[in-house]
Design a protein around this motif. Structure first.
Motif, mmCIF file in Angstrom:
data_model
loop_
_atom_site.group_PDB
_atom_site.id
_atom_site.type_symbol
_atom_site.label_atom_id
_atom_site.label_comp_id
_atom_site.label_asym_id
_atom_site.label_seq_id
_atom_site.Cartn_x
_atom_site.Cartn_y
_atom_site.Cartn_z
ATOM 1 N N LEU A 153 3.374 6.139 9.070
ATOM 2 C CA LEU A 153 4.788 6.454 8.829
ATOM 3 C C LEU A 153 4.951 7.817 8.154
ATOM 4 N N VAL A 154 4.068 8.132 7.226
ATOM 5 C CA VAL A 154 4.130 9.450 6.576
ATOM 6 C C VAL A 154 3.960 10.551 7.615
ATOM 7 N N VAL A 162 6.218 10.088 0.169
ATOM 8 C CA VAL A 162 5.532 8.844 -0.206
ATOM 9 C C VAL A 162 6.167 7.672 0.531
ATOM 10 N N VAL A 163 5.325 6.824 1.127
ATOM 11 C CA VAL A 163 5.796 5.637 1.847
ATOM 12 C C VAL A 163 4.993 4.429 1.384
ATOM 13 N N TYR A 185 0.836 -1.186 0.000
ATOM 14 C CA TYR A 185 0.000 0.000 0.000
ATOM 15 C C TYR A 185 0.884 1.253 0.000
ATOM 16 N N GLN A 186 0.374 2.315 -0.574
ATOM 17 C CA GLN A 186 1.136 3.556 -0.682
ATOM 18 C C GLN A 186 0.344 4.704 -0.051
ATOM 19 N N GLU A 200 13.984 2.448 -1.324
ATOM 20 C CA GLU A 200 13.179 2.123 -2.501
ATOM 21 C C GLU A 200 11.689 2.286 -2.231
ATOM 22 N N LYS A 201 11.326 2.267 -0.959
ATOM 23 C CA LYS A 201 9.908 2.377 -0.591
ATOM 24 C C LYS A 201 9.566 3.735 0.019
ATOM 25 N N PHE A 202 10.564 4.607 0.065
ATOM 26 C CA PHE A 202 10.370 5.917 0.674
ATOM 27 C C PHE A 202 10.943 6.970 -0.265
ATOM 28 N N SER A 203 10.162 7.997 -0.567
ATOM 29 C CA SER A 203 10.637 9.014 -1.507
ATOM 30 C C SER A 203 10.094 10.389 -1.129
#
Length: 349
Positions: free
Chosen positions: A164-165, A152-153, A53-54, A134-137
């Motif tokens: 987390l965001v 984005v997480v 999920y994002q 790679e999963k956090f930007s």
């Protein structure tokens, strides 16, 4: 080459294509079997792998009202004070912390790792950190709004992704707020020390001037007593102009003694120091500044952080379709190899 030759070659090609199709048709169950194997494998992967999920959030520069509290005590350079903070001055601190590797690593250790299951935390910290990146930007979302950033997480749990965001934004916000407050506090302290030094210097100068005046009066009084001059004689205007110099004794002993007694009895020189009260007011303002953290902000959040209800990975339909296509292509390739082997074996015999 004659027309009959062309016709014969075309017929041969047609026969070859028909023969190829017939050969593949004879291997249809092999092709179907391999295609089904790949389709089942792809479907198993798509439906058994954990969904991803994002969650995301966007941040913008703070408003003028958000940073107004930072400018308490900063009266402006035109008035001899500190330059007020601008929106860019505050937001650049937040963006710097938002993009810093220090913030990422702190967030990775304190929040991201604890959110993973025990099996997911196995391995070296470096590899886990690479997987985390790679999963956090963090990136600018729009060229027309270069100051708008998106965080984005990606996570296997939708509630963890949104949490987390929020945790990352809160962590960066607290650090940035503290940085701005400390920077402002240090600048106010320096300004206060400068003003305190001006006040101290003014008082020292006033004391020296009073002592000098007392010595001048004492010397003049000695001369006046020596010549028996108690009251000033009647003098013309030109002579009176020199009575503060070597002719100060001409004021008379009574006048000189009275002024000297007043100077010696003076408790404080503060009322006689020009501009002292203004300096004291500025010093008090700078030392008593107290900023309410709840009334200031270093950024604005654009919208709420929602909990995602639709996974972005895996794309089940796409994975199954690719499995079918790849399975069919591999099945036809294997079938062609099998047909060629069968023909070769027949020729050998």
């Amino acid at each position: 080459m004659t027309e009959q030759t062309y016709q014969r070659q075309a017929n041969d090609d047609e026969i070859d294509l028909v023969e190829l199709f017939q050969s593949l048709w004879a291997q249809k169950w092999l092709i179907v079997f391999i295609t089904l194997v790949f389709a089942v494998a792809a479907a198993s992967y798509a439906y058994l792998s954990k969904p991803v999920y994002q969650a995301s959030a966007a941040v913008l520069p703070p408003s003028l009202s958000d940073i107004a509290g930072f400018n308490l005590g900063r009266t402006g350079a035109d008035e001899g004070g500190l330059k007020p903070f601008l929106v860019d001055d505050v937001y650049v601190v937040f963006v710097g912390n938002l993009q810093s590797d220090k913030s990422r690593r702190k967030f990775f250790k304190e929040f991201y790792l604890p959110s993973l299951e025990d099996a997911q935390r196995v391995g070296s910290q470096d590899n886990l950190y690479k997987a985390f990146n790679e999963k956090f930007s963090i990136k600018a979302t729009d060229k027309t709004q270069p100051d708008r950033y998106s965080i984005v997480v990606e996570h296997h749990k939708p509630d963890s992704a949104s949490a987390l965001v929020k945790q990352y934004i809160d962590q960066v916000s607290v650090r940035s707020l503290e940085d701005v407050l400390q920077n402002g506090k240090r600048e106010l302290a320096v300004q206060a020390r400068n003003i305190e030094q001006q006040i101290k210097s003014g008082r020292n100068s006033a004391k020296i001037r009073r002592d000098d005046r007392t010595k001048q009066l004492k010397e003049a009084l000695t001369v006046a007593d020596a010549i028996g001059l108690d009251n000033p004689p009647v003098v013309n205007t030109e002579l009176s102009a020199f009575m503060d110099g070597s002719l100060m004794y001409m004021r008379g002993a009574k006048s000189l003694r009275a002024e000297m007694e007043v100077l010696q009895a003076r408790v404080s020189n503060d009322p006689f120091i020009p501009g002292l009260r203004d300096l004291e007011a500025k010093y008090q303002l700078l030392t008593e500044v107290s900023i309410d953290r709840s009334n200031v902000a270093v950024f604005r959040q654009d919208g709420e952080i929602g909990v995602p209800d639709q996974p972005i990975k895996p794309k089940k339909a796409l994975i199954v379709a690719l499995g079918i296509v790849l399975g069919g292509m591999l099945g036809m390739f294997i079938a062609l190899i099998r047909v060629m082997l069968i023909k070769h074996t027949a020729k050998v015999k």
